[in-house]
Design a protein around this motif. Structure first.
Motif, short mmCIF file in Angstrom:
data_model
loop_
_atom_site.label_atom_id
_atom_site.label_comp_id
_atom_site.label_asym_id
_atom_site.label_seq_id
_atom_site.Cartn_x
_atom_site.Cartn_y
_atom_site.Cartn_z
N ARG B 29 0.83 -1.21 0.00
CA ARG B 29 0.00 0.00 0.00
C ARG B 29 0.87 1.26 0.00
O ARG B 29 0.69 2.15 -0.83
CB ARG B 29 -0.88 -0.01 1.25
N ILE B 30 1.85 1.30 0.90
CA ILE B 30 2.71 2.49 1.00
C ILE B 30 3.55 2.65 -0.28
O ILE B 30 3.62 3.72 -0.87
CB ILE B 30 3.63 2.38 2.24
N GLY B 31 4.15 1.54 -0.71
CA GLY B 31 5.00 1.59 -1.91
C GLY B 31 4.24 2.04 -3.14
O GLY B 31 4.75 2.83 -3.95
N LEU B 32 3.01 1.55 -3.26
CA LEU B 32 2.20 1.89 -4.45
C LEU B 32 1.92 3.39 -4.53
O LEU B 32 2.02 3.98 -5.61
CB LEU B 32 0.86 1.17 -4.39
N VAL B 33 1.56 3.96 -3.39
CA VAL B 33 1.25 5.40 -3.40
C VAL B 33 2.50 6.19 -3.78
O VAL B 33 2.44 7.12 -4.61
CB VAL B 33 0.69 5.87 -2.03
N LEU B 34 3.65 5.80 -3.23
CA LEU B 34 4.88 6.53 -3.56
C LEU B 34 5.20 6.40 -5.05
O LEU B 34 5.61 7.36 -5.70
CB LEU B 34 6.05 6.01 -2.71
N LEU B 103 -0.01 -0.07 -12.27
CA LEU B 103 -0.20 0.60 -10.97
C LEU B 103 -1.69 0.77 -10.65
O LEU B 103 -2.12 0.53 -9.52
CB LEU B 103 0.49 1.97 -10.98
N VAL B 104 -2.46 1.16 -11.66
CA VAL B 104 -3.90 1.37 -11.45
C VAL B 104 -4.57 0.05 -11.03
O VAL B 104 -5.35 0.00 -10.07
CB VAL B 104 -4.55 1.93 -12.73
N MET B 105 -4.26 -1.01 -11.76
CA MET B 105 -4.86 -2.31 -11.44
C MET B 105 -4.52 -2.73 -10.01
O MET B 105 -5.37 -3.22 -9.27
CB MET B 105 -4.36 -3.39 -12.42
N ILE B 110 -5.41 -3.79 -4.23
CA ILE B 110 -4.98 -3.63 -2.84
C ILE B 110 -6.13 -3.03 -2.01
O ILE B 110 -6.24 -3.28 -0.81
CB ILE B 110 -3.69 -2.78 -2.75
N ALA B 111 -7.01 -2.26 -2.69
CA ALA B 111 -8.17 -1.69 -2.00
C ALA B 111 -9.15 -2.78 -1.56
O ALA B 111 -10.01 -2.54 -0.71
CB ALA B 111 -8.87 -0.68 -2.91
N ARG B 244 10.99 3.88 -16.26
CA ARG B 244 10.52 4.60 -15.06
C ARG B 244 10.08 3.67 -13.93
O ARG B 244 10.87 2.86 -13.48
CB ARG B 244 9.44 5.60 -15.46
N THR B 245 8.81 3.75 -13.51
CA THR B 245 8.42 3.07 -12.26
C THR B 245 8.17 1.57 -12.43
O THR B 245 7.96 0.88 -11.44
CB THR B 245 7.13 3.69 -11.69
N PHE B 246 8.18 1.07 -13.64
CA PHE B 246 7.77 -0.31 -13.87
C PHE B 246 8.61 -1.31 -13.07
O PHE B 246 8.08 -2.23 -12.44
CB PHE B 246 7.83 -0.62 -15.37
N THR B 247 9.94 -1.11 -13.11
CA THR B 247 10.84 -2.03 -12.40
C THR B 247 10.53 -2.07 -10.91
O THR B 247 10.37 -3.14 -10.31
CB THR B 247 12.30 -1.60 -12.62
N LEU B 248 10.43 -0.88 -10.32
CA LEU B 248 10.21 -0.82 -8.87
C LEU B 248 8.84 -1.41 -8.51
O LEU B 248 8.70 -2.09 -7.49
CB LEU B 248 10.33 0.62 -8.38
N ALA B 249 7.85 -1.16 -9.37
CA ALA B 249 6.51 -1.72 -9.11
C ALA B 249 6.57 -3.24 -9.13
O ALA B 249 6.03 -3.90 -8.24
CB ALA B 249 5.51 -1.20 -10.14
#
Lengths: 151, 277
Positions: B29-34, B103-105, B110-111, B244-249
């Motif tokens: 949850r925290i990681g996703l928002v960041l 990220l959206v999915m 997670i919700a 960009r964020t794909f790797t970290l996600a």
């Protein structure tokens, strides 16, 4: 009680909590629909070649590199001697530094001819400037020019 | 018939009866928002769209994602954030990338979990209440069916990206060469001995690894080898290509494949022996 034991007893207690049938049914339906969307959405787009924005494909970088050209400019001297030239150097750009990759690469047939004409302007109209070029396609390299004279 | 029923029972148990520690979903949850902020926030700050509707929508985005990140009223804030990121994804053309879709999915999935039961202000408030009332603290346990959906989503990313590469132009290494010419122009790659062979090896390794990751991450015996291999693959993508964020996600979402109880015990063990001052 240690944290591990506390965790186990909490877990057991949670498993024993009875849930309403309606909640279970809703969860089963939602899970199944979402799973089908995740699994078959790309199938619809990538295998059945479906259109629309409802489903998404996973085709990353599938168009990157298409139309990029591998180019070799050279001068054919009157004595048939070949002199290879570095187009970036002739155009006064650093070969590897100081510019974004967009300005270092050559894209498409027009790009090759445009760079060729700029080299020609720099070197003077008298030289016999020629180019060998191949272009990137989905299936790999395709020959674009062989010994083409830049006019 | 019996086999079908047994399969359905296994499907139900695996997907919908996964009650375990909520620490994994708390971390996600925290990681996703960041990650979603680093991807979108610059384009959503209020001065970017000064129409009243734009200011309202962008403010709501920051409010709900902010509450989701710190874990306050997490059930409501995470559902609100999921609705808002889905709307944003569909109205902003520049957001329509694969990595933002992922990220959206995942925000939506997670919700669906009790992700506020760990690492959240909700948790801190619950602990304070239990301390005052003398009751035991609420358990960090919940139904993690959303985490199963995240795992399926990750598998499908690997499977369909691997599937997309099953053609000669890619497997021969030619498409890797094109990427080199596209992003690393300036070198005379054709004169490098073995360059084409190296590209072919990279292409075949990538596709093989993607298919292995699509299915192997579910198998504990393979997971311990495949996860580091997947992380190396994603780090290389991150360093070599502008993704960009794909790797970290993807690396963050590997938590969906690690049993939540293992994550819980791992964190407990890290805190062992700590004495507050």
């Amino acid at each position: 009680m240690t944290p591990a034991n506390q965790y186990q007893s909490d877990k057991t207690a949670m498993e024993e909590i009875a849930e309403s049938k309606l909640a279970i049914v809703c969860r089963v339906v939602a899970f199944t629909l979402l799973m089908l969307y995740v699994v078959f959405g790309p199938f619809y787009k990538q295998v059945l070649k479906g259109r629309g924005n409802l489903f998404r494909s996973w085709q990353m970088y599938h168009t990157r590199g298409i139309d990029v050209c591998d180019v070799q400019f050279y001068i054919r001297h009157p004595d048939e001697r070949i002199e290879h030239i570095d187009h970036l150097q002739v155009l006064g750009r650093d070969k590897l530094l100081g510019s974004h990759h967009h300005s270092r690469r050559i894209m498409g047939e027009r790009g090759v001819l445009r760079v060729g004409q700029r080299i020609r302007q720099k070197m003077g109209g008298a030289v016999d400037l020629r180019v060998n070029a191949r272009i990137g396609t989905r299936d790999g390299w395709k020959t674009l020019y062989v010994d083409k004279r830049i006019e | 018939m019996k086999t079908l029923l047994r399969l359905l029972q296994r499907y139900y148990n695996w997907g919908l009866c996964y009650r375990d520690s909520t620490r994994s979903v708390g971390l996600i949850r925290i990681g996703l928002v960041l990650l979603i902020w680093s991807e979108w926030a610059g384009k959503l700050i209020l001065c970017r769209d000064v129409r009243p509707s734009g200011i309202l929508l962008n403010s709501a985005f920051f409010l709900f994602t902010g509450l989701m990140c710190i874990g306050l009223w997490t059930r409501v804030s995470s559902i609100g954030a999921a609705i808002l990121v889905s709307i944003m994804f569909n109205i902003h053309q520049s957001f329509k990338h694969h990595h933002t879709f992922l990220l959206v999915m995942v925000v939506c999935f997670i919700a669906l979990t009790p992700c506020g039961r760990s690492y959240s202000l909700d948790r801190w408030l619950a602990l304070r209440r239990s301390l005052k009332s003398g009751l035991p603290p609420p358990p960090e346990i919940g139904n993690l069916w959303g985490l199963r959906l995240i795992a399926i989503q990750l598998s499908m990313v690997y499977f369909w990206t691997g599937y997309e590469k099953l053609y000669w132009g890619f497997l021969s290494g030619a498409r890797i060469e094109l990427l080199a010419y596209n992003y690393y122009a300036g070198y005379d790659y054709a004169s490098i001995p073995g360059f084409s062979i190296l590209c072919s090896v990279i292409a075949i390794t990538t596709v093989t690894l993607e298919f292995l990751l699509a299915f192997g991450l579910y198998i504990p015996r393979f997971r311990k080898y495949l996860m580091p291999a997947g992380i190396v693959l994603h780090v290389l993508f991150y360093l070599l290509l502008p993704i960009r964020t794909f790797t970290l996600a993807m690396i963050l979402l590997y938590l969906a494949f690690i049993p939540a109880s293992s994550v819980h015990h791992f964190i407990d063990n890290m805190h062992k022996g700590y004495e507050p001052a």
